[in-house]
Design a protein around this motif. Sequence first.
Motif, PDB file in Angstrom:
ATOM      1  N   TYR A 235     -10.216   6.918  -2.059  1.00  0.00           N
ATOM      2  CA  TYR A 235     -10.197   5.904  -3.158  1.00  0.00           C
ATOM      3  C   TYR A 235      -8.946   5.524  -3.316  1.00  0.00           C
ATOM      4  O   TYR A 235      -8.487   4.263  -3.576  1.00  0.00           O
ATOM      5  CB  TYR A 235     -11.049   6.656  -4.223  1.00  0.00           C
ATOM      6  N   ASP A 236      -7.990   6.402  -3.530  1.00  0.00           N
ATOM      7  CA  ASP A 236      -6.663   6.232  -3.911  1.00  0.00           C
ATOM      8  C   ASP A 236      -5.584   6.863  -2.526  1.00  0.00           C
ATOM      9  O   ASP A 236      -5.052   8.013  -2.879  1.00  0.00           O
ATOM     10  CB  ASP A 236      -6.080   6.955  -5.140  1.00  0.00           C
ATOM     11  N   MET A 237      -5.217   5.871  -1.545  1.00  0.00           N
ATOM     12  CA  MET A 237      -5.829   4.831  -1.399  1.00  0.00           C
ATOM     13  C   MET A 237      -6.200   4.083   0.194  1.00  0.00           C
ATOM     14  O   MET A 237      -5.787   3.157   0.652  1.00  0.00           O
ATOM     15  CB  MET A 237      -4.868   3.314  -2.059  1.00  0.00           C
ATOM     16  N   LYS A 238      -6.458   5.432   0.684  1.00  0.00           N
ATOM     17  CA  LYS A 238      -6.603   4.997   2.248  1.00  0.00           C
ATOM     18  C   LYS A 238      -7.763   4.180   2.660  1.00  0.00           C
ATOM     19  O   LYS A 238      -7.521   3.244   3.561  1.00  0.00           O
ATOM     20  CB  LYS A 238      -7.028   6.345   2.932  1.00  0.00           C
TER      21      LYS A 238
ATOM     22  N   GLY B  53       0.979  -1.231   0.031  1.00  0.00           N
ATOM     23  CA  GLY B  53       0.074  -0.083   0.045  1.00  0.00           C
ATOM     24  C   GLY B  53       0.843   1.199   0.143  1.00  0.00           C
ATOM     25  O   GLY B  53       2.145   1.296   0.247  1.00  0.00           O
ATOM     26  N   HIS B  54       0.276   2.545  -0.302  1.00  0.00           N
ATOM     27  CA  HIS B  54       1.108   3.679  -0.025  1.00  0.00           C
ATOM     28  C   HIS B  54       0.428   4.673   0.748  1.00  0.00           C
ATOM     29  O   HIS B  54      -1.004   4.693   0.917  1.00  0.00           O
ATOM     30  CB  HIS B  54       1.336   4.337  -1.477  1.00  0.00           C
ATOM     31  N   LEU B  55       1.269   5.435   1.563  1.00  0.00           N
ATOM     32  CA  LEU B  55       0.632   6.452   2.636  1.00  0.00           C
ATOM     33  C   LEU B  55       0.581   7.701   1.900  1.00  0.00           C
ATOM     34  O   LEU B  55      -0.310   8.414   2.437  1.00  0.00           O
ATOM     35  CB  LEU B  55       1.692   6.569   3.659  1.00  0.00           C
TER      36      LEU B  55
ATOM     37  N   CYS C  80      -3.176  -2.786  -2.815  1.00  0.00           N
ATOM     38  CA  CYS C  80      -4.339  -2.007  -2.319  1.00  0.00           C
ATOM     39  C   CYS C  80      -4.904  -0.818  -3.219  1.00  0.00           C
ATOM     40  O   CYS C  80      -5.760  -0.051  -2.583  1.00  0.00           O
ATOM     41  CB  CYS C  80      -4.206  -1.591  -0.980  1.00  0.00           C
ATOM     42  N   GLU C  81      -4.223  -0.960  -4.461  1.00  0.00           N
ATOM     43  CA  GLU C  81      -4.717   0.276  -5.213  1.00  0.00           C
ATOM     44  C   GLU C  81      -6.090  -0.097  -5.618  1.00  0.00           C
ATOM     45  O   GLU C  81      -6.851  -1.132  -5.642  1.00  0.00           O
ATOM     46  CB  GLU C  81      -4.104   0.042  -6.622  1.00  0.00           C
ATOM     47  N   PRO C  82      -7.011   1.082  -5.913  1.00  0.00           N
ATOM     48  CA  PRO C  82      -8.225   1.173  -5.856  1.00  0.00           C
ATOM     49  C   PRO C  82      -8.709   0.063  -6.795  1.00  0.00           C
ATOM     50  O   PRO C  82      -8.300  -0.121  -7.910  1.00  0.00           O
ATOM     51  CB  PRO C  82      -8.809   2.599  -6.509  1.00  0.00           C
ATOM     52  N   ALA C  83      -9.995  -0.745  -6.577  1.00  0.00           N
ATOM     53  CA  ALA C  83     -10.817  -1.441  -7.597  1.00  0.00           C
ATOM     54  C   ALA C  83     -11.152  -0.535  -8.708  1.00  0.00           C
ATOM     55  O   ALA C  83     -11.511   0.713  -8.633  1.00  0.00           O
ATOM     56  CB  ALA C  83     -11.882  -1.958  -7.209  1.00  0.00           C
TER      57      ALA C  83
ATOM     58  N   ASP D 293       6.063   6.919  -1.118  1.00  0.00           N
ATOM     59  CA  ASP D 293       6.424   7.720  -2.610  1.00  0.00           C
ATOM     60  C   ASP D 293       5.602   7.062  -3.627  1.00  0.00           C
ATOM     61  O   ASP D 293       6.438   7.273  -4.822  1.00  0.00           O
ATOM     62  CB  ASP D 293       7.751   7.899  -2.385  1.00  0.00           C
ATOM     63  N   GLU D 294       4.898   6.415  -3.550  1.00  0.00           N
ATOM     64  CA  GLU D 294       4.210   5.668  -4.715  1.00  0.00           C
ATOM     65  C   GLU D 294       3.849   6.450  -5.704  1.00  0.00           C
ATOM     66  O   GLU D 294       3.999   6.261  -7.204  1.00  0.00           O
ATOM     67  CB  GLU D 294       3.020   4.585  -4.330  1.00  0.00           C
ATOM     68  N   GLU D 295       3.084   7.611  -5.479  1.00  0.00           N
ATOM     69  CA  GLU D 295       2.426   8.579  -6.425  1.00  0.00           C
ATOM     70  C   GLU D 295       3.704   9.227  -7.148  1.00  0.00           C
ATOM     71  O   GLU D 295       3.351   9.943  -8.456  1.00  0.00           O
ATOM     72  CB  GLU D 295       1.524   9.445  -5.631  1.00  0.00           C
ATOM     73  N   THR D 296       4.809   9.319  -6.685  1.00  0.00           N
ATOM     74  CA  THR D 296       5.954  10.184  -7.441  1.00  0.00           C
ATOM     75  C   THR D 296       6.931   8.956  -7.933  1.00  0.00           C
ATOM     76  O   THR D 296       7.954   9.332  -8.499  1.00  0.00           O
ATOM     77  CB  THR D 296       6.720  11.055  -6.224  1.00  0.00           C
TER      78      THR D 296
HETATM   79 ZN   LIG Z   1      -2.657   4.607  -5.633  1.00  0.00          ZN
END
Ligand SMILES: [Zn+2]
Length: 376
Positions: free
Chosen positions: A108-111, A79-81, A166-169, A141-144
């Motif tokens: 949704y992305d992704m808490k 998962g990413h924070l 855990c990325e969104p469905a 740092d997933e989003e970057t």
């Molecule tokens: Zn994500």
Amino acid sequence: MSALPSTEALVAGIQSWVLCESPSNSPEGIKQMAALVEAHARAAGLRTEVTSLGDATGPLLYITNRAADDTRPGVLVLGHLDTVHPIGTLQDNPCRIEGDRLYGPGTYDMKAGIYLALSAMATLAQPGSSQLPIDFLLVPDEETGSHASRASIERYAANAKYGLVCEPARPDGGSCVTARKGTGMLRLNVKGRPAHAGMQHEKGRSAIREMAHQVLALEAMTDYDRGVTVSVGTIAGGTVTNTVPAQCRCVVDFRVPDMGAAEDVLRRMRNLCAVGPDVELDIDVELNRPPMVRTDAAVALLERAQSFAREAGFDLAEAPMTGGGSDANFTSAMGVPTLDGLGADGNGAHTLNEYILISTLETRVKFWELLLRQLA
Ligand SMILES: [Zn+2]
């Protein structure tokens, strides 16, 4: 074994996390977010470990139900924070309920996805209560691009039997992801020769003119049939209008469906040649995330997941290959059968209309519990 939380408890928990804004560029916000997640895990009796990745980014959070002496390959949950939303976004997209929707930056992305997975794992805190040990890794740092955390992801993946992300469905009704394109970036600098645009035009070598040729050559590498896209995303050049420009640079995004295509594109980019005389190209190209390929082992994992989903009360469909990368690309490329898009149902990722569907939370958390407990 403790019971799974009710819808009300899930909503309240997710809200408390969404209220902690944690954009990728705020190490402090991510640290606070990690502390919230860690507290939740510890309260359930799970073992946790927080690791600094330097001052430029937030920390890495690891949560496990492994017995200290259990070294078996396990289930790696990723998962990413971080979120893409700057601090203050809560003012434009307040965390609120409207009908079946829970809105808010990062819901949704992704808490919500992390919350579902951790809530399920919390019922399996006792070592041995799941068929395989569970390792949950949360990166800052997933989003970057996961630059600071990639090595850690790969270290855990080296001892993983399965990867669950855990990325969104998908917004098409909650399908999951078995294939993602690889993503890469090219930085191109063109060096020309400056000259007075009026008095010595013929002595100048325009870097912008040369770049125009290169932009067309790059974009021509796009091949929709093969699933390859190349997009010049940003460009800048020149200094003033009355000087023939000596500099121009651009940054290019490219996506590839498999390693064969990746190698082709990389080779063609490295072999770009100047079209005009007396100009130089400086080419810096890398594949940031390798493609996540739909292997037989990934399909077998999908089928297990689909049977758990049915047991939990919904049909888990499979999405077509997506152009967006995630940390699933890293585990998949290491040969770990990986499923992604297992997070919350909703829509609007990376926008101010981001929301999750409250009525799906209870079946989703049950699904996660079955996956984590029974995958063997
Ligand atoms: Zn994500």
